[in-house]
Write a protein that holds these residues in place. Structure first.
Motif, mmCIF file in Angstrom:
data_model
loop_
_atom_site.group_PDB
_atom_site.id
_atom_site.type_symbol
_atom_site.label_atom_id
_atom_site.label_comp_id
_atom_site.label_asym_id
_atom_site.label_seq_id
_atom_site.Cartn_x
_atom_site.Cartn_y
_atom_site.Cartn_z
ATOM 1 N N TRP A 94 -6.181 -11.675 -40.129
ATOM 2 C CA TRP A 94 -5.109 -10.745 -40.471
ATOM 3 C C TRP A 94 -3.733 -11.369 -40.319
ATOM 4 N N GLU A 95 -3.561 -12.245 -39.327
ATOM 5 C CA GLU A 95 -2.258 -12.912 -39.191
ATOM 6 C C GLU A 95 -1.964 -13.708 -40.466
ATOM 7 N N GLU A 96 -2.962 -14.417 -40.956
ATOM 8 C CA GLU A 96 -2.754 -15.199 -42.185
ATOM 9 C C GLU A 96 -2.590 -14.290 -43.398
ATOM 10 N N SER A 97 -3.353 -13.207 -43.440
ATOM 11 C CA SER A 97 -3.198 -12.251 -44.536
ATOM 12 C C SER A 97 -1.776 -11.693 -44.561
ATOM 13 N N PHE A 98 -1.265 -11.333 -43.367
ATOM 14 C CA PHE A 98 0.069 -10.742 -43.306
ATOM 15 C C PHE A 98 1.146 -11.774 -43.640
ATOM 16 N N ASP A 99 0.923 -13.030 -43.297
ATOM 17 C CA ASP A 99 1.847 -14.086 -43.740
ATOM 18 C C ASP A 99 1.942 -14.071 -45.268
ATOM 19 N N GLN A 100 0.765 -13.999 -45.893
ATOM 20 C CA GLN A 100 0.736 -14.028 -47.359
ATOM 21 C C GLN A 100 1.298 -12.732 -47.949
ATOM 22 N N LEU A 101 1.036 -11.612 -47.258
ATOM 23 C CA LEU A 101 1.564 -10.328 -47.714
ATOM 24 C C LEU A 101 3.099 -10.358 -47.660
ATOM 25 N N ASP A 102 3.628 -10.972 -46.608
ATOM 26 C CA ASP A 102 5.073 -11.099 -46.443
ATOM 27 C C ASP A 102 5.691 -11.805 -47.655
ATOM 28 N N GLU A 103 5.054 -12.908 -48.050
ATOM 29 C CA GLU A 103 5.551 -13.626 -49.237
ATOM 30 C C GLU A 103 5.401 -12.763 -50.486
ATOM 31 N N TYR A 104 4.279 -12.091 -50.566
ATOM 32 C CA TYR A 104 3.996 -11.333 -51.789
ATOM 33 C C TYR A 104 4.921 -10.126 -51.964
ATOM 34 N N VAL A 105 5.253 -9.429 -50.860
ATOM 35 C CA VAL A 105 6.134 -8.254 -51.026
ATOM 36 C C VAL A 105 7.534 -8.700 -51.467
ATOM 37 N N LYS A 106 7.934 -9.910 -51.065
ATOM 38 C CA LYS A 106 9.219 -10.433 -51.557
ATOM 39 C C LYS A 106 9.170 -10.576 -53.075
ATOM 40 N N ASP A 107 8.043 -11.089 -53.583
ATOM 41 C CA ASP A 107 7.851 -11.184 -55.041
ATOM 42 C C ASP A 107 7.945 -9.808 -55.693
ATOM 43 N N LEU A 108 7.234 -8.852 -55.095
ATOM 44 C CA LEU A 108 7.203 -7.509 -55.666
ATOM 45 C C LEU A 108 8.610 -6.914 -55.713
ATOM 46 N N MET A 109 9.372 -7.150 -54.636
ATOM 47 C CA MET A 109 10.724 -6.591 -54.588
ATOM 48 C C MET A 109 11.629 -7.259 -55.620
ATOM 49 N N GLN A 110 11.442 -8.563 -55.785
ATOM 50 C CA GLN A 110 12.220 -9.301 -56.777
ATOM 51 C C GLN A 110 11.920 -8.756 -58.177
ATOM 52 N N LYS A 111 10.628 -8.561 -58.439
ATOM 53 C CA LYS A 111 10.217 -8.022 -59.745
ATOM 54 C C LYS A 111 10.851 -6.660 -59.992
ATOM 55 N N GLU A 112 10.859 -5.844 -58.935
ATOM 56 C CA GLU A 112 11.424 -4.498 -59.050
ATOM 57 C C GLU A 112 12.916 -4.584 -59.399
ATOM 58 N N LYS A 113 13.604 -5.503 -58.689
ATOM 59 C CA LYS A 113 15.036 -5.698 -58.930
ATOM 60 C C LYS A 113 15.282 -6.134 -60.366
ATOM 61 N N ASP A 114 14.511 -7.129 -60.816
ATOM 62 C CA ASP A 114 14.664 -7.632 -62.182
ATOM 63 C C ASP A 114 14.450 -6.498 -63.180
ATOM 64 N N HIS A 115 13.431 -5.712 -62.892
ATOM 65 C CA HIS A 115 13.089 -4.609 -63.785
ATOM 66 C C HIS A 115 14.229 -3.583 -63.836
ATOM 67 N N ASP A 116 14.760 -3.247 -62.638
ATOM 68 C CA ASP A 116 15.857 -2.272 -62.570
ATOM 69 C C ASP A 116 17.079 -2.759 -63.332
ATOM 70 N N SER A 117 17.426 -4.034 -63.107
ATOM 71 C CA SER A 117 18.651 -4.522 -63.748
ATOM 72 C C SER A 117 18.472 -4.617 -65.261
ATOM 73 N N SER A 118 17.245 -4.959 -65.697
ATOM 74 C CA SER A 118 17.042 -5.047 -67.144
ATOM 75 C C SER A 118 17.035 -3.654 -67.768
ATOM 76 N N SER A 119 16.541 -2.658 -67.040
ATOM 77 C CA SER A 119 16.503 -1.316 -67.633
ATOM 78 C C SER A 119 17.898 -0.691 -67.630
ATOM 79 N N GLN A 120 18.771 -1.163 -66.689
ATOM 80 C CA GLN A 120 20.137 -0.629 -66.687
ATOM 81 C C GLN A 120 20.960 -1.186 -67.849
ATOM 82 N N ARG A 121 20.523 -2.346 -68.345
ATOM 83 C CA ARG A 121 21.292 -2.983 -69.425
ATOM 84 C C ARG A 121 21.097 -2.276 -70.771
#
Lengths: 122, 164
Positions: A94-121
């Motif tokens: 689980w420690e290793e899973s959560f390390d990977q989850l930590d990296e992955y949620v950053k990706d998800l948040m980045q995607k969300e941001k990109d999506h928001d900014s593109s939809s605002q345009r």
């Protein structure tokens, strides 16, 4: 290595749960031995050692030679490797899973941001 | 290792809590738990990705996972049932190896968000003390662990020898 089923792993773990059986395996790691050679250092009776060997044999951790008189006992490494994979791995898993989850949620948040900014345009 | 053993064993002896704080809102963490496409990106130890991932993510639904190791060796399949799902707050499921009579652990994952950060708490109750020891190691039992540690080293050495 053959994939082990869990029933087999249970056998391996219950075989490993006993200190005498672990000591027998450690002794066999140095080379094969006859039952008599195992009886001496452990100060246990031969029936007791034989009983332990049966448990180890059922778990596939040792095999017995064909020499009818001595039937030397040998260590089999493969089931140990399977057991080692699962030993005390839960927290690390689980420690290793959560390390990977930590990296992955950053990706998800980045995607969300990109999506928001593109939809605002629009 | 009988299932009946758990009846008399107090939960305190069978549980384990792991926590982690993430710089992310709870809904993102919940999302990451809710679909195979996400699970495959993070679940499992490094080098052991989930390669079989079936999920019916709703209360009463089942999941089925299998991981594959670095040499292509497949781990034993495992899975269970979603017992409770509270969006963005909590997921409760049971989990065990796919094997008749195999014991199941009950896992409660909670997401606790404060100021944009989320504390994830993973609370596992194993079916028996024996099952906990199997997964977590003895800890209290002197000797058991060191014996198993030595065996682990021994196993690794032997396997290395077999491969060379």
């Amino acid at each position: 290595m053959v994939a082990q089923n869990v029933g087999h792993l249970d056998l391996v773990f219950s075989a490993l749960a006993d200190p005498t059986r672990r000591a027998i395996l450690e002794r066999l790691a140095q080379g094969e031995a006859t039952v008599n050679e195992l009886v001496a250092p452990f100060g246990l009776s031969q029936p007791t050692i034989s009983k332990h060997l049966k448990v180890l044999e059922r778990a596939g951790l040792v095999s017995r030679g064909r020499d009818a008189q001595f039937r030397p006992v040998r260590l089999n490494a493969a089931p140990l490797a399977g057991a080692a994979q699962w030993l005390g791995d839960y927290r690390r898993f689980w420690e290793e899973s959560f390390d990977q989850l930590d990296e992955y949620v950053k990706d998800l948040m980045q995607k969300e941001k990109d999506h928001d900014s593109s939809s605002q345009r629009k | 290792m009988t299932a009946a053993a758990s009846v008399s064993e107090p939960i305190a002896d069978r549980e384990l809590v792991i926590t982690r704080e993430f710089e992310a809102p709870a809904r993102i963490l919940f999302e990451a738990h809710s679909k195979p496409e996400h699970i495959k990106k993070w679940f499992g130890p490094r080098g052991w990705p989930v390669t079989l991932c079936e999920m019916d993510f709703r209360k009463g639904g089942h999941f089925r996972f299998q991981m594959t190791g670095p040499d292509g060796e497949k781990g034993p399949p495992f899975g269970g049932e979603y017992l409770e799902i509270l969006p963005n707050q909590k997921i409760v499921y049971d989990n065990g190896f796919e094997e008749p009579g195999s014991e199941k652990m009950i896992v409660t994952v909670t997401f606790d968000e404060k100021g944009g950060k989320t504390k994830l708490t993973m609370h596992t109750v194993f079916a028996s003390v024996a099952m906990k020891k199997l997964h977590v190691g003895g800890g209290m039992e002197e000797g058991v662990n060191s014996g198993l540690d030595q065996l682990e080293e021994l196993a690794a050495a032997l396997v290395a020898k077999e491969r060379s």
